[in-house]
Design an enzyme around this catalytic site. Structure first.
Site, mmCIF file in Angstrom:
data_model
loop_
_atom_site.group_PDB
_atom_site.id
_atom_site.type_symbol
_atom_site.label_atom_id
_atom_site.label_comp_id
_atom_site.label_asym_id
_atom_site.label_seq_id
_atom_site.Cartn_x
_atom_site.Cartn_y
_atom_site.Cartn_z
ATOM 1 N N ARG A 35 57.897 76.493 74.433
ATOM 2 C CA ARG A 35 58.295 76.421 75.843
ATOM 3 C C ARG A 35 57.385 77.238 76.765
ATOM 4 O O ARG A 35 57.250 76.920 77.943
ATOM 5 C CB ARG A 35 59.724 76.958 76.011
ATOM 6 C CG ARG A 35 60.808 76.097 75.419
ATOM 7 C CD ARG A 35 62.175 76.602 75.889
ATOM 8 N NE ARG A 35 63.267 75.870 75.270
ATOM 9 C CZ ARG A 35 63.888 76.239 74.165
ATOM 10 N NH1 ARG A 35 63.502 77.350 73.548
ATOM 11 N NH2 ARG A 35 64.869 75.519 73.662
ATOM 12 N N HIS A 70 59.867 79.398 49.778
ATOM 13 C CA HIS A 70 58.785 80.376 49.630
ATOM 14 C C HIS A 70 58.845 81.127 48.309
ATOM 15 O O HIS A 70 57.837 81.665 47.851
ATOM 16 C CB HIS A 70 58.777 81.368 50.804
ATOM 17 C CG HIS A 70 59.912 82.333 50.819
ATOM 18 N ND1 HIS A 70 61.117 82.065 51.424
ATOM 19 C CD2 HIS A 70 60.039 83.575 50.293
ATOM 20 C CE1 HIS A 70 61.915 83.094 51.284
ATOM 21 N NE2 HIS A 70 61.294 84.034 50.604
ATOM 22 N N ASP A 78 72.355 79.983 51.804
ATOM 23 C CA ASP A 78 71.095 80.601 52.202
ATOM 24 C C ASP A 78 70.175 80.873 51.022
ATOM 25 O O ASP A 78 68.946 80.775 51.156
ATOM 26 C CB ASP A 78 71.386 81.909 52.942
ATOM 27 C CG ASP A 78 70.156 82.484 53.627
ATOM 28 O OD1 ASP A 78 69.353 81.694 54.170
ATOM 29 O OD2 ASP A 78 69.990 83.719 53.618
ATOM 30 N N HIS A 96 66.667 78.972 46.424
ATOM 31 C CA HIS A 96 65.892 79.912 45.614
ATOM 32 C C HIS A 96 66.396 80.014 44.181
ATOM 33 O O HIS A 96 65.644 79.837 43.219
ATOM 34 C CB HIS A 96 65.924 81.316 46.233
ATOM 35 C CG HIS A 96 65.380 81.390 47.619
ATOM 36 N ND1 HIS A 96 64.408 80.549 48.098
ATOM 37 C CD2 HIS A 96 65.671 82.226 48.655
ATOM 38 C CE1 HIS A 96 64.116 80.857 49.349
ATOM 39 N NE2 HIS A 96 64.869 81.868 49.709
ATOM 40 N N LYS A 104 74.034 90.780 50.224
ATOM 41 C CA LYS A 104 73.458 91.741 51.161
ATOM 42 C C LYS A 104 74.218 93.054 51.051
ATOM 43 O O LYS A 104 75.357 93.097 50.612
ATOM 44 C CB LYS A 104 73.525 91.192 52.585
ATOM 45 C CG LYS A 104 72.672 89.949 52.791
ATOM 46 C CD LYS A 104 72.643 89.532 54.235
ATOM 47 C CE LYS A 104 71.743 88.312 54.413
ATOM 48 N NZ LYS A 104 70.328 88.600 54.089
#
Length: 524
Positions: A79, A216, A273, A278, A376
């Protein structure tokens, strides 16, 4: 989209990316690095965290290592009403701050010559028309040969809009013999149904062999070393089965909380997530059969085969667990709980800890549980794969001699302190017979002088080379959701996740998963 357009945008023979022919070099010799051919990279979401911290620094590192062509071009789309020079200043700061390799002015000057910025929004035809014009201009100015990869570092909800505009403005169509590819960041959907819809949307514009789904973790050296460890050594294959392996634990633990990511994370959670992509991919690499070779087709075939043989261990109430972190001590710091984090809904049932149990129904792994967990605000940051071996059927020792002896284990440390540890029993020096666990350790940092490249370096280069081995195909994504969806549905009907104190290793329910069979989680 016409068939002719598909043919032009997917000229995937790979010859345009080949290293120049050397008559003295065996083309099968993969020890020398492969250099990308004429090409450019377009990043949508170029001002986001991923781009600033990973993508732009990875591009610089590739240039610094001499793996990009002289005319390589990087185009940012966003933008902001930036000039090309202002974008170059932004990218320079990203590279200086986050690049893995030393910053060199001569390398940067060459890379900066190919930096361009296109102002536009995702629902703006004019912006994409300007992008198409810029791609054509760079083909003439920089010699990109019309080869471009579009990196969608944007929320999945925007994928359909961007893909549609890329197609209608001609950005997905290049000159004969050129290629156009798309890179998709996780999450690949929200569940099985949305993953299939996403595959249909992207597949309407790009052929499957031009779609690169980035996970990744698969670009990390230690993950790729799983294949070397298993298939380059005769040492492990005879014991890599249910006759010798008791169970496998795959852990991705973080010691940080959500911080400013509350808005993104709420409604996604730890299972979507991390586990769906993964950890299930790591599990497939551990459990798959030996491929006939290391081509993309052979690797994907074996991963798909093992995922098709995998199911959830039942009942879910006893083989899966979830939790939310409460306040507690993270080292010497007292940290807030999830529901006290700024911007987070106090009534949210999104989990920050998830653990599931998988079973592989084939001759090699029958009866061996695979425990996958992530969370976490746990005890420390670590990702590891622990292959836990069965105990010896008979120990000709007095029990006092082996009271400190645990199970043999092979632990692959993905991060940090990348390496491999083999745990076994050894006699303690002295006149008495006492056996205790010891570790035989291999560390990447000590064994090799060159530091491992960042995962995004390897993956971006593979996209430009058209090398799809490390990218999951749509079938793998769908199989992963088939495993996870039943767990998510059950959790949605159960109310609030169990609380666990920050700095610990998760909720009590997760410990009970293993305790029911006399096992326990490792404390990395």
């Amino acid at each position: 989209m016409s068939d002719a357009g598909r043919g032009r945008r997917n000229g995937e023979a790979g010859t345009e990316n080949a290293v120049p022919t050397n008559p003295l070099r065996d083309p099968r010799d993969r020890r020398l690095p492969r250099i990308a051919g004429p090409s450019g990279l377009v990043i949508f979401g170029v001002t986001g965290d991923l781009s600033k911290k990973k993508l732009i620094p990875a591009v610089y590192d590739l240039a610094n290592r001499g793996l990009l062509p002289p005319g390589f071009s990087l185009i940012g789309f966003g933008r902001r009403k930036w000039s090309h020079e202002e974008f170059a200043d932004f990218a320079r700061e990203c590279a200086r701050e986050k690049a893995r390799t030393p910053f060199r002015e001569d390398v940067w000057d060459q890379l900066a010559a190919g930096l361009r910025f296109v102002t536009g929004t995702f629902d703006d035809d004019e912006g994409f028309t300007r992008l198409a014009a810029q791609l054509s201009a760079l083909e003439a100015e920089r010699g990109t040969a019309g080869n471009y990869a579009f990196y969608l570092s944007i929320p999945p909800d925007d994928f359909p809009t961007v893909c549609r505009h890329l197609d209608t403005t001609g950005c997905t169509t290049g000159p004969d013999g050129s290629w156009r590819r798309v890179v998709i960041e996780k999450p690949f959907g929200h569940d099985l149904e949305s993953a299939r819809e996403l595959n249909d949307v992207v597949g309407a514009v790009f052929r499957e062999d031009s779609v690169f789904r980035i996970d990744h973790y698969l670009g990390k050296e230690t993950v790729q070393n799983i294949l070397a460890l298993r298939f380059a050594n005769q040492l492990f294959e005879p014991v890599w089965n249910a006759n010798h392996v008791d169970h496998v634990q795959i852990t991705m633990a973080e010691d940080i909380g959500l911080g400013g990511r509350a808005g993104y994370y709420d409604g996604i959670g730890a299972a979507r997530d991390v586990i769906q992509n993964h950890l299930i991919q790591l599990m497939a690499l551990v459990a798959m059969e030996e491929p006939t070779d290391f081509s993309a087709a052979a690797l994907r075939a074996e991963k798909t085969k093992v995922l098709e043989s995998t199911s959830l261990a039942l009942p879910i109430s006893e083989t899966a667990a979830r939790g939310q972190y409460a306040d507690g001590w993270q080292g010497s710091e007292h940290v807030a709980g999830l529901t006290e984090e700024e911007g987070y809904d106090p009534s949210s049932t999104t989990e920050t800890y998830a653990a599931i149990t998988l079973e592989v129904h084939n001759r090699r792994w029958a009866g061996v549980p695979f425990y996958l967990r992530t969370g976490k605000r746990l005890g420390r940051r670590v990702t590891e794969i622990a292959v836990m071996f069965r105990r010896a059927p008979h120990l000709p020792f007095d029990t006092t001699m082996t009271q400190e002896l645990g199970q043999n284990a092979l632990v692959i440390r993905v991060q940090p302190d990348e390496g491999v540890t083999l745990r076994f029993g050894s006699k303690v020096p002295g006149t008495a017979m006492e056996v205790r666990d010891v570790n035989m350790d291999f560390a990447y940092g000590e064994a090799f002088t060159e530091s491992s490249p960042e995962a995004y370096e390897r993956l971006i280069l593979d996209v430009l080379l058209g090398e799809p081995s490390l990218f999951p195909v749509s079938r793998e994504v769908e199989l992963s959701w088939m495993l996870l969806d039943p767990v998510l549905r059950e959790w949605e009907s159960q109310g609030t996740p169990e609380k666990y104190q920050a700095g610990t290793w998760g909720p009590r329910g997760a410990d009970e998963i293993l305790a029911r069979s006399g096992r326990a989680w490792r404390r990395p």
